[in-house]
Write a protein that holds these residues in place. Sequence first.
Motif, mmCIF file in Angstrom:
data_model
loop_
_atom_site.group_PDB
_atom_site.id
_atom_site.type_symbol
_atom_site.label_atom_id
_atom_site.label_comp_id
_atom_site.label_asym_id
_atom_site.label_seq_id
_atom_site.Cartn_x
_atom_site.Cartn_y
_atom_site.Cartn_z
ATOM 1 N N ALA A 5 0.830 -1.203 0.000
ATOM 2 C CA ALA A 5 0.000 0.000 0.000
ATOM 3 C C ALA A 5 0.866 1.255 0.000
ATOM 4 C CB ALA A 5 -0.935 -0.007 1.211
ATOM 5 N N LEU A 6 1.949 1.236 0.786
ATOM 6 C CA LEU A 6 2.812 2.417 0.839
ATOM 7 C C LEU A 6 3.535 2.627 -0.489
ATOM 8 C CD1 LEU A 6 4.210 2.142 4.439
ATOM 9 C CD2 LEU A 6 2.664 3.843 3.526
ATOM 10 N N VAL A 7 3.991 1.524 -1.103
ATOM 11 C CA VAL A 7 4.667 1.658 -2.399
ATOM 12 C C VAL A 7 3.698 2.215 -3.442
ATOM 13 C CG1 VAL A 7 5.621 0.311 -4.298
ATOM 14 C CG2 VAL A 7 6.441 -0.064 -1.996
ATOM 15 N N GLY A 8 2.452 1.712 -3.412
ATOM 16 C CA GLY A 8 1.458 2.249 -4.344
ATOM 17 C C GLY A 8 1.204 3.729 -4.118
ATOM 18 N N ALA A 9 1.139 4.146 -2.837
ATOM 19 C CA ALA A 9 0.877 5.557 -2.541
ATOM 20 C C ALA A 9 2.032 6.431 -3.022
ATOM 21 C CB ALA A 9 0.670 5.730 -1.040
ATOM 22 N N HIS A 35 -2.364 0.145 -4.966
ATOM 23 C CA HIS A 35 -2.557 0.592 -3.588
ATOM 24 C C HIS A 35 -3.898 0.116 -3.040
ATOM 25 C CE1 HIS A 35 -2.796 3.468 -0.257
ATOM 26 N NE2 HIS A 35 -3.977 3.777 -0.696
ATOM 27 N N LEU A 36 -4.953 0.241 -3.852
ATOM 28 C CA LEU A 36 -6.286 -0.129 -3.362
ATOM 29 C C LEU A 36 -6.394 -1.635 -3.148
ATOM 30 C CD1 LEU A 36 -8.505 2.174 -5.543
ATOM 31 C CD2 LEU A 36 -7.988 2.390 -3.150
ATOM 32 N N LEU A 37 -5.750 -2.437 -3.997
ATOM 33 C CA LEU A 37 -5.812 -3.889 -3.816
ATOM 34 C C LEU A 37 -5.101 -4.289 -2.519
ATOM 35 C CD1 LEU A 37 -5.283 -5.143 -7.453
ATOM 36 C CD2 LEU A 37 -7.377 -5.032 -6.152
ATOM 37 N N ASN A 38 -3.957 -3.661 -2.248
ATOM 38 C CA ASN A 38 -3.271 -3.967 -0.994
ATOM 39 C C ASN A 38 -4.079 -3.516 0.210
ATOM 40 O OD1 ASN A 38 -0.541 -5.164 -1.455
ATOM 41 N ND2 ASN A 38 -0.536 -3.531 -2.948
ATOM 42 N N LEU A 39 -4.782 -2.380 0.031
ATOM 43 C CA LEU A 39 -5.631 -1.884 1.107
ATOM 44 C C LEU A 39 -6.766 -2.860 1.402
ATOM 45 C CD1 LEU A 39 -4.805 0.739 2.224
ATOM 46 C CD2 LEU A 39 -6.687 1.822 1.087
ATOM 47 N N VAL A 52 -4.252 14.118 -11.101
ATOM 48 C CA VAL A 52 -3.367 13.515 -10.095
ATOM 49 C C VAL A 52 -3.682 14.077 -8.715
ATOM 50 C CG1 VAL A 52 -0.981 13.078 -9.500
ATOM 51 C CG2 VAL A 52 -1.650 13.149 -11.853
ATOM 52 N N VAL A 53 -4.107 15.346 -8.654
ATOM 53 C CA VAL A 53 -4.528 15.898 -7.361
ATOM 54 C C VAL A 53 -5.734 15.123 -6.835
ATOM 55 C CG1 VAL A 53 -5.498 17.920 -6.258
ATOM 56 C CG2 VAL A 53 -3.575 18.166 -7.763
ATOM 57 N N LEU A 54 -6.668 14.775 -7.725
ATOM 58 C CA LEU A 54 -7.810 13.957 -7.302
ATOM 59 C C LEU A 54 -7.359 12.581 -6.830
ATOM 60 C CD1 LEU A 54 -10.557 14.760 -9.923
ATOM 61 C CD2 LEU A 54 -10.623 15.185 -7.504
ATOM 62 N N LEU A 55 -6.366 12.005 -7.508
ATOM 63 C CA LEU A 55 -5.839 10.704 -7.078
ATOM 64 C C LEU A 55 -5.259 10.796 -5.675
ATOM 65 C CD1 LEU A 55 -3.990 9.375 -10.244
ATOM 66 C CD2 LEU A 55 -6.052 8.498 -9.282
ATOM 67 N N CYS A 56 -4.557 11.899 -5.397
ATOM 68 C CA CYS A 56 -3.976 12.057 -4.064
ATOM 69 C C CYS A 56 -5.061 12.270 -3.012
ATOM 70 C CB CYS A 56 -2.978 13.199 -4.058
ATOM 71 S SG CYS A 56 -1.560 12.867 -5.102
ATOM 72 N N LEU A 57 -6.171 12.924 -3.413
ATOM 73 C CA LEU A 57 -7.299 13.033 -2.485
ATOM 74 C C LEU A 57 -7.863 11.656 -2.171
ATOM 75 C CD1 LEU A 57 -9.308 16.108 -3.706
ATOM 76 C CD2 LEU A 57 -8.104 15.839 -1.599
ATOM 77 N N GLU A 58 -7.877 10.774 -3.177
ATOM 78 C CA GLU A 58 -8.316 9.397 -2.935
ATOM 79 C C GLU A 58 -7.417 8.721 -1.903
ATOM 80 O OE1 GLU A 58 -10.803 7.716 -4.490
ATOM 81 O OE2 GLU A 58 -11.429 9.518 -5.509
ATOM 82 N N LEU A 59 -6.112 8.979 -2.013
ATOM 83 C CA LEU A 59 -5.181 8.414 -1.022
ATOM 84 C C LEU A 59 -5.556 8.857 0.390
ATOM 85 C CD1 LEU A 59 -1.586 8.771 -2.462
ATOM 86 C CD2 LEU A 59 -2.912 6.727 -2.195
ATOM 87 N N MET A 60 -5.867 10.153 0.535
ATOM 88 C CA MET A 60 -6.191 10.653 1.872
ATOM 89 C C MET A 60 -7.482 10.028 2.398
ATOM 90 S SD MET A 60 -5.138 14.538 1.008
ATOM 91 C CE MET A 60 -5.614 15.298 2.513
ATOM 92 N N LEU A 61 -8.489 9.909 1.504
ATOM 93 C CA LEU A 61 -9.748 9.303 1.944
ATOM 94 C C LEU A 61 -9.535 7.848 2.345
ATOM 95 C CD1 LEU A 61 -12.135 10.805 -0.696
ATOM 96 C CD2 LEU A 61 -12.207 11.189 1.723
ATOM 97 N N ASN A 62 -8.672 7.135 1.606
ATOM 98 C CA ASN A 62 -8.442 5.738 1.932
ATOM 99 C C ASN A 62 -7.674 5.581 3.227
ATOM 100 O OD1 ASN A 62 -9.570 3.871 0.007
ATOM 101 N ND2 ASN A 62 -8.477 5.099 -1.469
#
Lengths: 238, 99
Positions: free
Chosen positions: A13-17, A36-40, B29-39
Motif C-alpha cells: 500500500a505504501l509503495v502504491g501511494a 494501492h487499493l488492492l493492498n488496502l 493527479v490531485v484527485l488521485l492524491c485526495l483518494e489516497l487521503m480518503l483511503n
Amino acid sequence: MGAVLFFIAAIGALVGAVGVVTQRNPFYAVLALVFHLLNLAGLFLLLRAEFVAAAQVVVYAGAVMVLYVFVVAYVGGIDTAPSLRPPVSRGQRTLALLFAAALFAELAIASLGSGLHAIDTQGPPYRAPFGQPAQIGELLLTRFLLPFEAASFLLLIAAVGAVALARRRAALEGESEEARRLSIAEIVRSPRQLGTGTMAEAVRGVPGRGAAPHDVAASVPSGSGVTGGTDEKTGGGW
Amino acid sequence: MNIGWYLAVSALIFSIGVAGVLTRRNPVVVLLCLELMLNAANIALIAFSRMHGNGDGQIFAIIVMVVAACEVCIGLGVVVALFRRRLPIDVDELRELHG
C-alpha cells in the motif's frame, strides 16, 4: 502468519501511494493507485472487514478507477510534455515534504500517543456476524438509515451535476472568451438555444443541420405505441 | 497485528497524499492524491471498528467510499469541461472557478 501478511499488504500500500505521487505519467499514477487499493483491501481483510474489502475491490479498484482511466485517456498525458512549463520549484517541493512530515508526526502523536490502551491489542475476539454483509445491511437499514438515504441523494446529485458539467455544447467552437467560460447561468437557462446539446436533439437531431440516425427509424410508422410515446416525452426541453 | 500498526500505516498514507496534493499540478493527479487521503481515513475507521468490535466504523467507511465516488464524478466532470474549453489543465494557472 498475520504479521507477515500485514507487512506485505502495508508495504504494498505504501509503495502504491508513493507511486501515485511520484509518477510523471498520470496513467501510471492511476495504475499505482489500483495497486494501492488492492493492498488496502488485503489490510481490510486482516481487520475482518470482509464486506468492505470486497466493496473496495469491486467498486473502487474496479469502477472508479476505470472512470479515471477513461478521463486520462481522453485528456491525454499532460505531464509528458514538460518543456512547455517550468517544473515545480524546489522550494515548494521541500516545503510540501516538510509539511507532510510535520503532519505525519502530529497524526502519529495523536493516534499512538493517545490514552487508548486498546490500540496495543489486537481487538476483541472475533464473533461471527462481525463485518459480514448481514451485519452491514442490518446496520444500514436500522441505525444508519438516515446517512444511507443521504448518501443515495448525494449520488443522485453528483450524477446530475456530472451530466450538466460534461455536456457537449456547440458554442464551444467559437473562440470568444465569453464562450469558453464555465457558466452556471448557461447550465440552468431553459429553454436553451438550438444546437446546445439537449437530450431532445440527441434523439431527434438539430433542425436544419440534418437529423440523427434514430430519427429515420422513429419516423417510420411502426404501429407500436411505445416509440411514439417516448418521442412525445423527449420533445420537452432536456 | 496490533491496532496501532494500522493507525501508523494510515497516518503515513495520509501524509503521502497531502504531499502529493501540495506538489502535483495536474488536477487528475490531485484527485488521485485526495483518494489516497480518503483511503487512509478508511483504514483508521476500520481499525477502530475492529478495536471496538462493532460495525459502526465499517458503515462510516462505506459512506466515505460513496462520498469519494461523488467527488470523482464531479471532479472528472470539471476536468473534462476544462479540456473541452481548451483551458490549461494545471492547478497553478486555474486561479478561479468563475461562474
